[in-house]
Design a protein around this motif. Structure first.
Motif, PDB file in Angstrom:
ATOM      1  N   GLU A   6       0.888  -1.098  -0.061  1.00 56.63           N
ATOM      2  CA  GLU A   6      -0.220   0.132  -0.128  1.00 56.63           C
ATOM      3  C   GLU A   6       1.072   1.222  -0.301  1.00 56.63           C
ATOM      4  O   GLU A   6       1.709   1.024   0.280  1.00 56.63           O
ATOM      5  N   ALA A   7      -0.131   2.447  -0.254  1.00 56.92           N
ATOM      6  CA  ALA A   7       0.532   4.000  -0.065  1.00 56.92           C
ATOM      7  C   ALA A   7      -0.106   4.795   0.359  1.00 56.92           C
ATOM      8  O   ALA A   7      -1.662   4.058   0.744  1.00 56.92           O
ATOM      9  N   ALA A   8       0.486   5.772   1.464  1.00 59.06           N
ATOM     10  CA  ALA A   8      -0.503   6.387   1.795  1.00 59.06           C
ATOM     11  C   ALA A   8      -1.707   7.092   0.659  1.00 59.06           C
ATOM     12  O   ALA A   8      -1.389   7.277  -0.082  1.00 59.06           O
ATOM     13  N   PRO A   9      -2.611   7.375   1.697  1.00 58.59           N
ATOM     14  CA  PRO A   9      -3.819   7.887   1.027  1.00 58.59           C
ATOM     15  C   PRO A   9      -3.132   8.833   0.271  1.00 58.59           C
ATOM     16  O   PRO A   9      -4.086   9.596  -1.483  1.00 58.59           O
ATOM     17  N   ASP A  10      -3.037   9.734   0.564  1.00 57.23           N
ATOM     18  CA  ASP A  10      -2.267  11.284   0.008  1.00 57.23           C
ATOM     19  C   ASP A  10      -0.946  11.230  -0.975  1.00 57.23           C
ATOM     20  O   ASP A  10      -0.718  12.369  -1.712  1.00 57.23           O
ATOM     21  N   ASP A  11      -1.350   9.748  -1.251  1.00 61.07           N
ATOM     22  CA  ASP A  11       0.277   9.645  -1.879  1.00 61.07           C
ATOM     23  C   ASP A  11      -0.464  10.531  -3.967  1.00 61.07           C
ATOM     24  O   ASP A  11      -0.771   9.228  -3.901  1.00 61.07           O
ATOM     25  N   LEU A  12       0.511  11.205  -3.945  1.00 57.36           N
ATOM     26  CA  LEU A  12       0.203  11.063  -5.748  1.00 57.36           C
ATOM     27  C   LEU A  12       1.010  10.268  -6.981  1.00 57.36           C
ATOM     28  O   LEU A  12       0.631  10.674  -7.982  1.00 57.36           O
ATOM     29  N   HIS A  13       1.698  10.007  -5.980  1.00 60.71           N
ATOM     30  CA  HIS A  13       2.316   9.075  -7.139  1.00 60.71           C
ATOM     31  C   HIS A  13       2.491   7.449  -6.473  1.00 60.71           C
ATOM     32  O   HIS A  13       3.801   6.701  -6.181  1.00 60.71           O
ATOM     33  N   VAL A  52       4.491   4.514  -8.023  1.00 63.09           N
ATOM     34  CA  VAL A  52       6.711   4.460  -7.329  1.00 63.09           C
ATOM     35  C   VAL A  52       6.377   4.079  -6.102  1.00 63.09           C
ATOM     36  O   VAL A  52       7.497   3.818  -5.991  1.00 63.09           O
ATOM     37  N   THR A  53       6.064   4.350  -5.217  1.00 60.40           N
ATOM     38  CA  THR A  53       6.079   4.007  -3.816  1.00 60.40           C
ATOM     39  C   THR A  53       5.657   2.291  -3.812  1.00 60.40           C
ATOM     40  O   THR A  53       6.392   1.795  -3.027  1.00 60.40           O
ATOM     41  N   LEU A  71       6.859  -6.421 -10.041  1.00 60.34           N
ATOM     42  CA  LEU A  71       7.707  -5.532 -10.650  1.00 60.34           C
ATOM     43  C   LEU A  71       7.040  -5.728 -11.858  1.00 60.34           C
ATOM     44  O   LEU A  71       6.879  -4.490 -12.552  1.00 60.34           O
ATOM     45  N   ALA A  72       6.956  -6.908 -12.403  1.00 59.62           N
ATOM     46  CA  ALA A  72       6.153  -6.910 -14.005  1.00 59.62           C
ATOM     47  C   ALA A  72       4.878  -5.797 -13.581  1.00 59.62           C
ATOM     48  O   ALA A  72       4.778  -5.200 -14.748  1.00 59.62           O
ATOM     49  N   ALA A  73       3.983  -6.594 -12.699  1.00 65.18           N
ATOM     50  CA  ALA A  73       3.260  -5.994 -12.787  1.00 65.18           C
ATOM     51  C   ALA A  73       2.939  -4.778 -12.740  1.00 65.18           C
ATOM     52  O   ALA A  73       1.929  -3.904 -13.888  1.00 65.18           O
ATOM     53  N   LEU A  74       3.753  -4.636 -12.049  1.00 65.80           N
ATOM     54  CA  LEU A  74       3.849  -2.244 -11.743  1.00 65.80           C
ATOM     55  C   LEU A  74       4.256  -2.013 -13.481  1.00 65.80           C
ATOM     56  O   LEU A  74       3.773  -0.638 -13.495  1.00 65.80           O
ATOM     57  N   ASP A  75       5.327  -2.803 -13.263  1.00 65.65           N
ATOM     58  CA  ASP A  75       5.874  -2.442 -14.985  1.00 65.65           C
ATOM     59  C   ASP A  75       4.620  -2.779 -15.851  1.00 65.65           C
ATOM     60  O   ASP A  75       4.364  -0.941 -16.957  1.00 65.65           O
TER      61      ASP A  75
END
Length: 371
Positions: free
Chosen positions: A263-270, A273-274, A292-296
């Motif tokens: 997860e990333a923080a709710p206010d994370d704009l990117h 990347v996180t 990583l492949a899925a995120l890519d």
């Protein structure tokens, strides 16, 4: 208090504020109105003969059809609709364009198509949204000493347009990728829950007794402490066997006592990347590579959407399967469950260059005549 503009009675306004625009000029709506027809309708309501109204109505019908036909063919409007609802181009805009505005019969179905296009025009030209293709914004400042009501002051900056991925879609993708990654993820106590010794405090419910291993796990949770580090801490502090600690983590997660996901923080704009930075810390290549492949794939799809800006037909959007991870053999299969991944819905924000100075807090807007 120099940052405030006093209004009297203890009230004031911030000098700096944000100006939002609808993204398209309100003049876009002018061809949809017919003030003369509205006046004739009022006259008929007052008892006048309806002959002139009927003649004007037939004229207004064709004028409206031509205006909507032109709007449906406008590449800027088509791109805006493609960002929000590509299907509306096929079922609404293109349907309108396939019909001759000079001869089309305004059946009930056709009027629904016209209403669909009109609703988008109203939103794009008269609603101040900052999410989507439209909605540029810029900063402004109230200056009571300035004689002009509004004065543009360019500060050398240029307008920009940025693509973002919506957090809900990244959260779903994170849950999909999480099971094999959990040893490297950070478990955290859910908000509103509290630990008091071997008791879990739950809002609006009776306290929940915890077994010693579960209590030790919850006490060992820390921001940034991965599950493997939690297991090591509990083993060092309480001497519990690692398998029992892993089982306690699984149980707490299954019982919705902890969140344990990518997860990333709710206010994370990117957030993508996180998420990628977290996955990059995984030291098992067999687990790291598929995530990583899925995120890519997601990043590549987002880049395709970004590159599609300005296209006449539509923007390319990632398909529901574009970021779905390939089947893997998870390092720790416990608590793994299949979750359908969803497309990471994009939205675009635009900012206008420069700044605006205003002598007042607002500006009167006069609506178009009813139609």
């Amino acid at each position: 208090m120099s940052h405030l503009v006093p209004l009297g009675g203890g009230w004031g306004l911030w000098r700096s504020f944000c100006v939002r625009a609808a993204g398209f000029p309100v003049d876009l709506l002018e061809p949809l109105a017919d003030p003369e027809l509205a006046a004739l309708a009022d006259a008929v309501d007052a008892g006048a003969d309806d002959g002139a109204y009927r003649v004007r109505f037939r004229h207004a019908e064709r004028a409206l059809a031509r205006a909507l036909h032109a709007a449906a063919a406008d590449p800027r409007i088509r791109e805006a609709v493609a960002w929000q609802n590509p299907g509306a181009l096929d079922t609404g805009f293109d349907t309108l364009l396939r019909r001759d505005p000079e001869t089309v019969s305004r059946t009930g179905r056709h009027r629904k198509t016209e209403a669909l296009v009109t609703s988008y025009l109203h939103r794009y030209a008269a609603k101040n949204d900052t999410i989507g293709f439209f909605g540029p914004l810029r900063w402004a400042r109230i200056d009571p000493e300035q004689p002009e009501p509004v004065r543009a002051v360019h500060d050398g900056t240029a307008g920009d347009r940025t693509l973002y991925l919506e957090g809900w879609a990244l959260a779903e993708l994170g849950r999909t990728l999480a099971p094999p990654l959990r040893p490297w993820l950070v478990p955290r106590l859910l908000p509103l829950l509290g630990v008091d010794g071997n008791t879990l405090r739950v809002p609006s419910a009776d306290p929940v007794s915890l077994d010693p291993v579960q209590a030790a796990v919850l006490r060992a949770l820390r921001p940034g402490r991965t599950a493997r580090q939690v297991v090591a801490a509990v083993r060092a502090d309480a001497g519990h066997h690692p398998d029992r600690v892993w089982a306690a983590l699984d149980r707490l997660h299954a019982d919705r006592r902890i969140e344990w996901t990518l997860e990333a923080a709710p206010d994370d704009l990117h957030p993508a990347v996180t998420l990628r930075s977290v996955v990059a810390t995984v030291d098992d290549p067999a687990v790291r590579a598929p995530a990583l492949a899925a995120l890519d794939r997601l990043t590549s799809a987002a880049a395709t959407v970004t590159a599609a800006r300005g296209t006449r037909r539509r923007c390319a959007t990632p398909s529901p399967d574009s970021a779905r991870p390939s089947p893997t053999s998870p390092a720790r299969p416990r608590s793994a469950r299949p979750v359908s991944s969803t497309p990471a819905a994009p939205w675009s924000s635009r900012s206008a260059g420069g700044r605006t100075r205003s002598a007042s807090a607002g500006r009167r807007w006069t609506p178009s005549p009813r139609h």
